[in-house]
Design an enzyme around this catalytic site. Structure first.
Site, PDB file in Angstrom:
ATOM      1  N   THR A 197      -8.042  -8.492  -0.592  1.00  0.00           N
ATOM      2  CA  THR A 197      -9.072  -7.625  -0.019  1.00  0.00           C
ATOM      3  C   THR A 197      -9.340  -6.453  -0.961  1.00  0.00           C
ATOM      4  OG1 THR A 197      -7.283  -6.677   1.308  1.00  0.00           O
ATOM      5  CG2 THR A 197      -8.808  -8.157   2.432  1.00  0.00           C
ATOM      6  N   HIS A 208      -2.102 -16.120   7.048  1.00  0.00           N
ATOM      7  CA  HIS A 208      -2.394 -15.267   5.884  1.00  0.00           C
ATOM      8  C   HIS A 208      -1.703 -15.707   4.604  1.00  0.00           C
ATOM      9  CE1 HIS A 208      -4.441 -11.924   8.038  1.00  0.00           C
ATOM     10  NE2 HIS A 208      -3.708 -12.356   9.046  1.00  0.00           N
ATOM     11  N   LYS A 246     -12.863  -4.297  -2.327  1.00  0.00           N
ATOM     12  CA  LYS A 246     -13.049  -2.842  -2.432  1.00  0.00           C
ATOM     13  C   LYS A 246     -13.511  -2.473  -3.838  1.00  0.00           C
ATOM     14  CE  LYS A 246      -9.332  -2.592   0.889  1.00  0.00           C
ATOM     15  NZ  LYS A 246      -7.864  -2.517   1.034  1.00  0.00           N
ATOM     16  N   LYS A 293       1.378 -12.601  -7.887  1.00  0.00           N
ATOM     17  CA  LYS A 293       0.216 -11.779  -8.247  1.00  0.00           C
ATOM     18  C   LYS A 293       0.170 -11.500  -9.749  1.00  0.00           C
ATOM     19  CE  LYS A 293       0.218  -9.471  -3.694  1.00  0.00           C
ATOM     20  NZ  LYS A 293      -1.120  -9.678  -3.096  1.00  0.00           N
ATOM     21  N   LYS A 337      -1.883  -3.368  -6.012  1.00  0.00           N
ATOM     22  CA  LYS A 337      -1.558  -4.323  -4.953  1.00  0.00           C
ATOM     23  C   LYS A 337      -0.038  -4.404  -4.888  1.00  0.00           C
ATOM     24  CE  LYS A 337      -3.892  -7.549  -7.321  1.00  0.00           C
ATOM     25  NZ  LYS A 337      -4.722  -8.270  -6.368  1.00  0.00           N
TER      26      LYS A 337
HETATM   27  C1  Z16 Z   1       0.156  -9.773   3.705  1.00  0.00           C
HETATM   28  O1  Z16 Z   1      -0.350  -8.564   3.435  1.00  0.00           O
HETATM   29  C2  Z16 Z   1      -0.568 -10.928   3.401  1.00  0.00           C
HETATM   30  C3  Z16 Z   1      -0.020 -12.144   3.702  1.00  0.00           C
HETATM   31  C4  Z16 Z   1       1.236 -12.222   4.310  1.00  0.00           C
HETATM   32  O2  Z16 Z   1       1.759 -13.406   4.584  1.00  0.00           O
HETATM   33  C5  Z16 Z   1       1.949 -11.081   4.619  1.00  0.00           C
HETATM   34  C6  Z16 Z   1       1.389  -9.876   4.324  1.00  0.00           C
HETATM   35 CL1  Z16 Z   1       2.238  -8.443   4.710  1.00  0.00          CL
HETATM   36  C7  Z16 Z   1      -1.933 -10.790   2.777  1.00  0.00           C
HETATM   37  C8  Z16 Z   1      -2.309 -11.860   1.769  1.00  0.00           C
HETATM   38  O3  Z16 Z   1      -1.352 -11.916   0.742  1.00  0.00           O
HETATM   39  C9  Z16 Z   1      -3.674 -11.536   1.186  1.00  0.00           C
HETATM   40  O4  Z16 Z   1      -4.095 -12.548   0.296  1.00  0.00           O
HETATM   41  C10 Z16 Z   1      -4.697 -11.368   2.288  1.00  0.00           C
HETATM   42  O5  Z16 Z   1      -5.907 -10.891   1.765  1.00  0.00           O
HETATM   43  C11 Z16 Z   1      -4.195 -10.401   3.326  1.00  0.00           C
HETATM   44  O6  Z16 Z   1      -2.924 -10.765   3.809  1.00  0.00           O
HETATM   45  C12 Z16 Z   1      -5.133 -10.294   4.520  1.00  0.00           C
HETATM   46  O7  Z16 Z   1      -5.483 -11.552   4.988  1.00  0.00           O
END
Ligand code: Z16
Length: 828
Positions: free
Chosen positions: A669, A370, A673, A567, A561
């Site tokens: 995400t 992620h 939305k 960001k 966010k």
């Molecule tokens: C998180 O919410 C995400 C990445 C991460 O390493 C740790 C956490 Cl808690 C997020 C990403 O930042 C985001 O871009 C992505 O949409 C989301 O994970 C779900 O994949």
């Protein structure tokens, strides 16, 4: 009623139990027998609890039928392992899935109660930080709706993400005691509790049949108790399970200590065991390497694997076909210790030979990455790891030795590459690299948007990609249209359903059928009226939460966010300050009135992010109180952004700020939305923004900023932020204004850590993207003035967002990774 009666009577019982009269009766029964109250003296919470129990009762039958079907069919089951599940409030969603919102509303109103008020009573389980945890929640919703056998496995934190308040413009963290008034959505299953070992050492021995074995002699044992919540699919008979584990002291252990006469010591040990699932770590994209965190991860993973092995046995299947029964998804590296734990369970406890066990393990696991941010990559100091999981370290060494042998064949003589691939980082203090363990132990590895997946292959995991190109795939994230449209934006849902029917709720790709209405004046007028009504609702929430009054006719420009430098909420802050500067220097400047809305939490130890919140609120304070502005600009920071707050925010937004530095946001995400709810995006070429723009069309997207390629090129050349700060520019003036203490009552030191960093390092290249961002906002300003054209774009934006449903994402995971299929539930 006897068992036979109930199964015969079931179909009848099923329908009649959803009638208004029986809903009312059940509700009053729960009020009396579960809450011990009458209508006259019930508190709001009593009423909420009774309603929740009434609804839960109506899920139990399909919940039961679902597990019976899955057991009988021995259906391949997806186990989604995640340290976070950010579920949001259950009641509304469960009413929606069951299709009884309307009847319940009437039943309540006949009792003189307001359903909306009861819905507001629910304290959401905030068992996640942000995108990753919310993705897990959307995914289990889609799995159930698509009728795929699935279990979500996670941790039942006693305290979820902290409750944020804003005091004097600063974030203050408060504990989230979400269980205070009870959780009506969970059922505790003490009979399925498991034991988890921690610490100690290992011993080698030969067993009675002359077999060489290893025994783990733990320092302590903790019990894991499952708490199950039903996850009903939308209007289907499938109700899957979210199973969260709570740590408890084992009785055996207490007894042992107690017999030594150390009663208080025994109680103390009990407290220590229960600390394991006490609190969610509130860091989203950075790790602290705390022992308790490793223990949490191992705890829930071990509980879940033992549970799956129990189910396997219950289904009458041999452990050696484990991979045929379960597809386990690792949601980031947090559960990646599962690779070593499954090996341990198979080898040490089920006596499966290594090669066979390794085969099973690899066919079982797959891993989702992620993030590319280096500070988010989990690695554990070797000595800490050995202290907590001595047996797993041995197993990891063995996996590594075999893996590196394989790698040496691939990359003959390339020892620097071998060192880069190793599961153990030996460049300084030694670490276990969890992402490497996940890669080696999985048959599939995916990023969460196309750009992210490409960058994974090119940078972070390039050596693994070179070795196993076929393991890599891209799975663009998605969000559930049930919660994020049907439930959050009922006005829009109703309009859409009137035009194209309600098929969009289960098949969001059908939302494209509203595209022809983009040029329908009557539809457009309704679309606008709906957005306005949603804005009025949000305005009253903002007034209630912040005391700030906003104009529903101004443009609602939103950035919600987690607060993080990458960001770039401070890029937006600079631009707002610049607008203010413009308004002050040209008193009658004709600008589009805007309300800038922010929300999000900063990790409690992340000082820069907390200062970003203070910067936003400080600028807001000056602007909101300056009569010269004449309400043309308002800045609001909504405290405690959460799923609940999100449900009010996305439907009311007109502009969605997705302004991360290209290459940094894996997917995003929230961007999806907003798009589904008709907000246009101002964004960079980052994460899923790129795919949103591809889908909606470049003229329905406000693009600015460097591309990921340009970011790398600029960094290679040597980025000097000062080069971008032209002496006479607006940005220069704004930075001077902030630096001088204009927004901080003359305190010129307050924002220095942020400002000095921008001028000297600016790792997220705000200054490089500033001009492009400001120019893009001028285009937004112009576009908004043409109400008809804006509305048309908004409709097209929603109409073309079909790709971003989590149903599409889950369909791809099922086909390409899990090989899982729908299994219709047989009603008893
Ligand atoms: C998180 O919410 C995400 C990445 C991460 O390493 C740790 C956490 Cl808690 C997020 C990403 O930042 C985001 O871009 C992505 O949409 C989301 O994970 C779900 O994949």
């Amino acid at each position: 009623m006897s068992a036979a009666d109930s199964s015969v009577a079931h179909p009848e019982h099923d329908r009649s139990s959803l009638s208004r009269e029986s809903l009312k009766r059940a509700f009053l029964d729960h009020l009396l027998y579960t809450q011990g109250k009458s209508l006259e003296i019930a508190s709001k919470n009593d009423l909420y609890q009774s309603l929740a129990h009434t609804v839960r009762d109506r899920l139990v039958r399909s919940w039961f039928d679902t597990s019976a079907t899955h057991q009988k069919r021995n259906a391949r089951t997806v186990a989604y392992l995640s340290a976070e599940f950010l579920m949001g409030p259950y009641l509304g969603n469960n009413l929606l899935s069951l299709g009884i919102s309307h009847e319940i509303r009437l039943a309540m109103s006949e009792l003189g109660l307001d359903l909306d008020e009861l819905l507001r009573q629910e304290e959401e389980p905030g068992l996640g930080n942000g995108g990753l945890g919310r993705l897990a929640a959307c995914f289990i919703d889609s799995l159930a709706t698509l009728e795929v056998p699935a279990i979500g496995y996670g941790i039942r934190y006693e305290y979820g993400i902290f409750y944020q308040t804003i005091m004097d413009g600063w974030q203050v963290e408060n504990t989230d005691a979400w269980l205070r008034y009870g959780n009506p959505w969970e059922i505790q299953h003490a009979e399925w509790a498991v034991q988890v070992k921690l610490g100690g050492h290992t011993e080698q021995y030969t067993d009675d049949s002359g077999r060489f074995r290893v025994r783990w002699v733990p320092e302590k044992t903790v019990a894991g108790v499952p708490f199950d919540s039903p996850i009903p699919g939308y209007r289907v008979d499938t109700t899957n399970t979210l199973r969260l584990w709570r740590a408890e002291a084992t009785e055996a252990f207490d007894f042992h200590t107690f017999n030594r006469g150390d009663y208080l010591g025994a109680v103390n040990k009990k407290v220590t065991s229960e600390n394991l699932t006490k609190v969610l770590y509130p860091n989203d994209e950075s790790v602290q390497g705390k022992e308790l965190r490793l223990e949490q991860q191992y705890f829930f993973v071990s509980c879940s694997l033992q549970d799956m092995l129990r189910l396997q046995q219950h289904r009458g299947q041999p452990v050696t076909s484990f991979h045929k029964s379960f597809a386990i998804q690792l949601n980031d590296t947090h559960p990646s210790i599962g690779v070593a734990e499954l090996m341990r369970l198979l080898i040490d406890e089920h006596l499966v030979p290594w090669d066979r066990a390794w085969d099973i393990t690899r066919q079982t696991f797959s891993y989702t990455n992620h993030t590319l941010l280096p500070e988010a990559l989990e690695r554990w100091p070797l000595e800490l790891f050995r202290r907590v999981l001595p047996r797993h370290l041995e197993i990891i060494f063995e996996i590594n030795a075999r893996f590196l042998n394989e790698a040496r064949i691939h990359f003959f003589g390339d020892e620097t590459r071998i060192a880069r691939l190793s599961l153990i980082d030996e460049s300084g203090e030694r670490y276990v690299r969890m992402a490497h363990l996940a890669c080696v132990g999985s048959h599939a590895i995916n990023g969460v948007a196309d750009l992210h997946s490409e960058l994974l292959k090119r940078d972070l995991l390039k050596d693994f990609y070179a070795m196993w190109p076929d393991k890599f795939t891209s799975m663009t994230n998605g969000v559930t249209p049930r919660r994020w449209v049907a439930l959050s934006n009922p006005r829009m849902g109703k309009l859409v359903t009137r035009c194209i029917g309600d098929g969009w709720i289960k098949d969001w790709s059908r939302i494209r059928e509203i595209e022809p209405y983009a040029d329908d004046a009557a539809f457009a007028a309704e679309w606008r009226a709906i957005k306005r009504a949603n804005k009025i609702d949000l305005a009253s929430l903002l007034l209630r939460k912040t005391g700030i009054k906003v104009d529903p006719d101004s443009m609602f420009d939103v950035q919600v966010k987690r607060i993080h430098e990458y960001k770039r909420q401070h890029l937006s802050a600079l631009h707002i300050a610049a607008l203010y500067h413009r308004v002050k220097s040209q008193r009658n400047l004709d600008i589009t009135p805007r309300t800038f809305i922010f929300g999000g939490k900063a990790a409690p130890g992340y000082m820069r992010a907390k200062l970003m919140i203070k910067l936003i609120t400080a600028i807001g304070d000056v602007i909101n109180h300056d009569p010269d502005v004449r309400d043309r600009i308002k800045v609001v920071f909504i405290p405690n952004f959460s799923v609940t707050v999100g449900q009010c925010v996305y439907p009311a937004a007109e502009l969605s700020e997705q302004i991360s530095l290209a290459g940094k946001e894996a997917s995003g995400t929230g961007n999806m939305k907003f798009a589904m709810n008709g907000a246009l995006t101002i964004g960079t070429m980052d994460g899923a923004n790129i795919e949103i723009r591809d889908e909606v069309g470049e003229d329905v997207f406000f693009l600015f900023g460097l591309t990921a390629e340009e970011v790398y090129a600029l960094r290679r050349e040597g980025y000097r932020p000062m080069d971008f700060l032209r002496r006479d520019g607006e940005l220069h003036a704004v930075i001077e204004l902030i630096r001088s203490g204009f927004f901080s009552r003359g305190d010129s030191a307050l924002f220095a850590p942020l400002i000095d960093d921008l001028l000297n390092h600016d790792p997220y290249m705000l200054l490089a993207d500033y001009d492009s961002y400001a120019a893009c906002h001028s285009r937004v300003d112009q576009a908004y003035r043409d109400t008809q054209a804006w509305t048309r774009m908004s409709i097209l934006n929603t109409a073309r967002s079909g790709k971003f449903s989590s149903d599409r994402a889950i369909g791809e995971y099922c086909d390409r990774i899990w090989k899982a299929r729908a299994v219709p539930v047989e009603k008893r």
